[in-house]
Scaffold this motif. Structure first.
Motif, short mmCIF file in Angstrom:
data_model
loop_
_atom_site.label_atom_id
_atom_site.label_comp_id
_atom_site.label_asym_id
_atom_site.label_seq_id
_atom_site.Cartn_x
_atom_site.Cartn_y
_atom_site.Cartn_z
N ALA A 120 19.02 45.74 6.80
CA ALA A 120 18.43 46.92 7.45
C ALA A 120 17.10 46.84 7.65
N HIS A 121 16.30 45.75 7.10
CA HIS A 121 14.96 45.47 7.64
C HIS A 121 14.75 44.12 7.89
N PRO A 122 15.00 43.56 9.03
CA PRO A 122 14.98 42.12 9.25
C PRO A 122 13.51 41.68 8.91
N ASP A 123 12.51 42.25 9.43
CA ASP A 123 11.27 41.85 9.30
C ASP A 123 10.54 41.47 7.72
N VAL A 124 11.49 42.13 7.02
CA VAL A 124 11.08 41.81 5.76
C VAL A 124 10.84 40.24 5.20
N THR A 125 11.72 39.68 5.73
CA THR A 125 11.92 38.06 5.53
C THR A 125 10.98 37.24 5.96
N ASP A 126 9.69 38.09 6.51
CA ASP A 126 8.45 37.26 6.84
C ASP A 126 7.59 37.52 5.87
N TRP A 127 6.81 36.86 5.19
CA TRP A 127 5.96 37.35 4.22
C TRP A 127 4.67 38.14 4.73
N LYS A 128 4.39 37.99 6.08
CA LYS A 128 3.30 38.81 6.84
C LYS A 128 3.60 40.06 6.75
N ASN A 129 5.08 40.63 6.81
CA ASN A 129 5.25 42.12 6.93
C ASN A 129 5.69 42.54 5.45
N LEU A 130 5.17 41.77 4.27
CA LEU A 130 5.71 42.34 2.97
C LEU A 130 4.93 43.65 2.54
N ASP A 131 3.81 43.60 3.04
CA ASP A 131 2.88 44.73 2.57
C ASP A 131 3.33 46.03 3.38
N LYS A 132 3.97 46.02 4.46
CA LYS A 132 4.76 46.90 4.96
C LYS A 132 5.75 47.71 4.03
N TYR A 133 6.20 47.15 3.28
CA TYR A 133 7.32 47.54 2.20
C TYR A 133 6.86 47.71 0.86
N ALA A 134 5.48 47.45 0.37
CA ALA A 134 4.93 47.46 -0.79
C ALA A 134 5.45 49.06 -1.38
N ASP A 135 5.10 49.98 -0.81
CA ASP A 135 5.53 51.31 -1.33
C ASP A 135 6.79 51.22 -1.97
N ARG A 136 7.76 50.84 -1.29
CA ARG A 136 9.29 50.77 -1.36
C ARG A 136 9.73 49.84 -2.48
N LEU A 137 8.92 49.15 -2.83
CA LEU A 137 8.78 47.90 -3.83
C LEU A 137 8.02 48.22 -5.15
N GLU A 149 16.15 34.68 1.59
CA GLU A 149 14.72 34.11 1.25
C GLU A 149 13.78 34.67 2.15
N VAL A 150 12.64 35.03 1.65
CA VAL A 150 11.32 35.29 2.44
C VAL A 150 10.77 34.06 3.04
N LYS A 151 10.30 34.25 4.25
CA LYS A 151 9.71 32.87 4.55
C LYS A 151 8.34 32.94 4.20
N LEU A 152 7.81 32.22 3.40
CA LEU A 152 6.24 31.83 3.01
C LEU A 152 5.71 31.02 3.90
N PRO A 153 4.44 30.54 3.98
CA PRO A 153 3.80 29.56 4.91
C PRO A 153 4.46 28.26 4.43
N ALA A 154 4.74 27.29 5.67
CA ALA A 154 5.39 26.19 5.20
C ALA A 154 5.03 25.29 4.32
N TYR A 155 5.67 24.78 3.56
CA TYR A 155 5.26 23.87 2.39
C TYR A 155 4.88 22.46 3.18
N LYS A 156 3.78 21.87 2.74
CA LYS A 156 3.38 20.76 3.07
C LYS A 156 2.87 19.69 2.14
N GLU A 157 3.21 18.63 2.03
CA GLU A 157 2.92 17.79 1.01
C GLU A 157 1.50 17.73 0.55
N GLY A 158 1.08 18.12 -0.73
CA GLY A 158 -0.29 18.48 -1.41
C GLY A 158 -0.59 19.77 -1.30
#
Length: 320
Positions: free
Chosen positions: A137-154, A230-239
């Protein structure tokens, strides 16, 4: 871990030592009387509180007892204390470790009281997930940058006016408090207390078709009952997760590992060889986990059912 559902380790072994919560056990004072018993046909396995770890132990125990003639004891102990117990020979093996490099360096590389037992065959991954019905219903929620947009609903009564990020036990491998802070998100990490409590909350949200954001992990049988994306967080890099307070990246994909007490590895005979050979798939682990957690079979019953249906798989684990 994670990861970790069933109250205690009852049914997994002849003796189980219960702990009150992950990280709470002091295994320098608790142990099976059979651990490191020289010349005895006994094995003591550490089991963690999440159901995937219980599935490993249940199947290993069943085969050790019924195919190799060992007496098997299990001790429920949390992730980090289990390393100390294993080092001292108070347990003989850990069958599922989600990555503790500090402990590995201390006991495997430096003290040499623990040896690597090889891959379990299962790759673990921790992440943040939302229910698939909400992601569709809200495809943009799967990018962490958009999570604050849905904070009230969560938001929940427990999250203090912020959006809720639901975690399980604070003793599990988690970077979530640092991630929320370092990504400057309007969320509060709320601990359910255990995998079982977290599953109960997720199921209730799903029953009511409510949105939620949760720490969760694969493999886990719950995905078959409550589809999550899954919500996409900033990519994992070694270390990128080397400094716990500064973590601002996704969790890695971790091939889960087995570890054996070094004395047991040398003198444990067919039992030690069997545990090093024990290697199965995510699907197999989930099958047994589902029987335990959802179908309410005892771990021993679930192991028996799986063993009877998968002889061609486990026969390869038996020492020649």
């Amino acid at each position: 871990m994670r990861l970790p559902i069933i109250a205690g380790a009852a049914g997994l072994g002849l003796l189980a030592v219960a702990v009150t919560g992950c990280g709470a056990a002091d295994m320098t004072k608790q142990a099976s009387p059979y651990a490191a018993a020289q010349g005895a046909r006994t094995v003591t396995l550490s089991t963690q509180s999440w159901v995937g770890a219980q599935a490993n132990v249940a199947v290993a125990q069943y085969l050790l007892e019924h195919e190799l003639g060992y007496r098997v004891d299990t001790v429920q102990v949390d992730e980090v204390p289990a390393w100390d117990a294993l080092s001292q020979g108070r347990v003989d093996a850990i069958l599922e470790d989600w990555g503790h490099p500090d402990q590995e360096k201390r006991y495997v590389d430096d003290k040499k009281t623990i040896v690597r037992g090889g891959d379990l065959g299962v790759t673990g991954h921790i992440g943040w997930f939302v229910p698939t019905y909400f992601a569709e219903a809200h495809p943009d929620v799967t990018d962490w940058k958009n999570l604050d947009k849905y904070a009230d609903r969560l938001r929940t009564p427990e999250s203090g006016g912020k959006g809720q990020l639901l975690d399980g036990s604070p003793s599990y491998v988690t970077n979530d408090k640092a991630l929320v802070k370092n990504l400057d998100l309007d969320y509060q990490v709320v601990f359910a207390g255990s995998e079982a409590a977290q599953i109960t909350q997720i199921k209730q949200f799903a029953k009511e078709k409510k949105p939620f954001l949760t720490y969760w992990y694969k493999p886990q049988w719950l995905f078959q009952k409550v589809p999550m994306t899954e919500v996409k967080l900033p990519a994992y890099k070694e270390g990128c997760d080397a400094e716990p307070d500064k973590v601002a990246c996704a969790y890695p994909h971790t091939p889960l590992q087995k570890f054996l007490n070094s004395g047991f590895e040398r003198n444990g005979g067919k039992a030690a060889a069997f545990l090093k050979n024990f290697r199965w798939t995510t699907e197999a682990q989930n099958d047994v986990s589902l029987m335990i957690a959802e179908e309410k079979l005892s771990p021993r019953e679930a192991a028996k059912k799986w063993v009877e249906a998968n002889e061609s798989t486990w026969k390869a684990w038996l020492p020649k």
